[in-house]
Enzyme design. Structure first.
Site, PDB file in Angstrom:
ATOM      1  N   PRO A 219      31.531  65.924  31.482  1.00 62.18           N
ATOM      2  CA  PRO A 219      32.745  65.454  30.806  1.00 62.18           C
ATOM      3  C   PRO A 219      32.407  64.441  29.724  1.00 62.18           C
ATOM      4  O   PRO A 219      31.608  63.525  29.945  1.00 62.18           O
ATOM      5  CB  PRO A 219      33.546  64.818  31.943  1.00 62.18           C
ATOM      6  CG  PRO A 219      33.101  65.559  33.165  1.00 62.18           C
ATOM      7  CD  PRO A 219      31.651  65.856  32.944  1.00 62.18           C
ATOM      8  N   CYS A 220      33.012  64.602  28.553  1.00 62.65           N
ATOM      9  CA  CYS A 220      32.563  63.846  27.384  1.00 62.65           C
ATOM     10  C   CYS A 220      33.511  62.731  26.959  1.00 62.65           C
ATOM     11  O   CYS A 220      33.254  62.061  25.962  1.00 62.65           O
ATOM     12  CB  CYS A 220      32.351  64.800  26.210  1.00 62.65           C
ATOM     13  SG  CYS A 220      33.827  65.760  25.784  1.00 62.65           S
TER      14      CYS A 220
END
Length: 406
Positions: A115-116
């Protein structure tokens, strides 16, 4: 050649690698709806290989339930999707499940991107960002490299990864992957260079086991000749709040849709669903569309008439309302589209709404028979978080070419 997809989302990256001839061993993802989407897509690929696509089309049309669809695929296809959060407590169990599927085989490739949000522009405004646990998910990724020693890996993330903690975070990441036995390379790619009608910049990190180093893949860019209007052209016009769950196309497919196979073999489209809007937002949308289409100018919150303003803050998030560029490529589609559509207003003033689920999926280059499970908000979130399959295919084809030389 096979692969494992970590932090798989709705499997947009995996879709590109499957199209390039890779075979998934397992997808690991913590979001339930995304896992449901991956399973449905896995069943589609199985049915397609076995000339049984009619069952899948019956599901898209609503003629059979998801449970009935799944009955037409082997249990191991469904079990390959692991709805588990990757962390210190779960990783041993995940390894056991993958080992059971693998048997004596080895893993050729690992793909995926943690997840960024922690590295995104918005994420950097969070307090105590350095202690965000998502910053260390690359370590979990590295544990899969250490365990399975694939010949290569592909790691995807936002450009903010490079500047997090003044570049130290990225330096630590590269050092860690090198300790796992890999030569590490990276580049910033724009999905619009690979057939996707969206300016979506991403950092792609490629690692090669040191005994077969090929550097960063030389991926050829595609000259842009199509626009968002080409992408939306054959979809029926929608009113705000209108939901066409299954509907015929309004026009024959054009050159873009045929070349990139977004319309892939069915004569109907699903999930052409628009969210409802209140009267004030619709008036703002009309103003924004007129200004963009006539002047190519983005409306700013302070420019709105006073009767359309809802708060006095005119210095933060002033570009909240944004029209998708029908005559060019779209700006980046992100997961926030699940919360509201203000940043993704349809360019056609006669429709005057935010884009539909299917339109967002097309901007991400998902084929029309890719079905997103869950409610509308869950579908939007999956789409916004995804790697565009067309960009993934471009990477995958080059990786396959190099791996075949080993």
């Amino acid at each position: 050649m096979n692969f494992i997809d970590l932090f798989a989302g709705a499997s947009g990256m995996s879709e590109g690698f499957i199209n390039a001839g890779f075979v998934p061993v397992s997808h690991i993802e913590m979001d339930k709806y995304a896992c449901d989407s991956i399973r449905t897509r896995a069943v589609y690929h199985y049915l397609k290989e076995n000339d049984k696509e009619d069952y899948y089309n019956d599901y898209l049309k609503g003629n059979i339930s998801r449970e009935e669809l799944y009955e037409h695929a082997p249990k191991q296809i469904l079990d390959s999707v692991l709805n588990i959060e990757i962390n210190d407590k779960s990783i041993k169990s995940i390894f056991e499940k993958i080992d059971k599927r693998l048997g004596d085989k080895e893993i050729d490739l690992i793909i995926g991107g943690p997840p960024c949000q922690a590295y995104s522009i918005l994420g950097r405004h969070q307090e105590n960002i350095e202690n965000d646990p998502r910053n260390k998910l690359y370590i979990q990724y590295g544990r899969f490299l250490k365990k399975y020693q694939p010949r290569a890996f592909v790691f995807e993330n936002v450009p903010g990864l490079l500047s997090a903690q003044k570049g130290q975070h990225f330096k630590n990441l590269k050092t860690y992957f090198r300790k796992m036995g890999y030569e590490v390379y990276h580049d910033k790619l724009n999905s619009a260079d690979y057939g996707v009608l969206q300016a979506r910049k991403r950092i792609i990190i490629v690692g090669w086991r040191k005994d077969n180093d090929h550097g960063f893949p030389a991926i050829e860019k595609i000259k842009r000749k199509f626009t968002v209007n080409d992408c939306f052209q054959d979809l029926p016009k929608l009113k705000p709040g209108e939901a066409l769950k299954v509907t015929p196309y309004s026009l024959n497919k054009n050159e873009y849709l045929e070349k990139y196979e977004l319309r892939n073999g069915v004569d109907f489209v699903t999930q052409h669903i628009a969210r409802p809007h209140n009267e004030r937002d619709l008036n703002i949308y009309k103003t924004a569309i007129k200004k963009w289409n006539r002047e190519r100018v983005r409306i700013k919150y302070p420019d709105l008439p006073s009767h359309l303003k809802t708060h006095k803050n005119e210095s933060s998030f002033i570009d909240r309302f944004k029209v998708v560029d029908g005559k060019g490529v779209s700006h980046t589609v992100v997961a926030h589209i699940a919360k509201d559509g203000h940043h993704y207003i349809h360019p056609d003033i006669k429709q005057c709404r935010s884009i539909s689920v299917r339109e967002a999926a097309r901007l991400q280059s998902f084929p029309d028979n890719f079905f997103f499970e869950g409610p509308r908000t869950a579908a939007f979130k999956q789409i916004g978080n995804a790697v565009p399959p067309l960009m993934a295919s471009a990477i995958a084809n080059k990786m396959r070419e190099y791996l075949c030389q080993i």
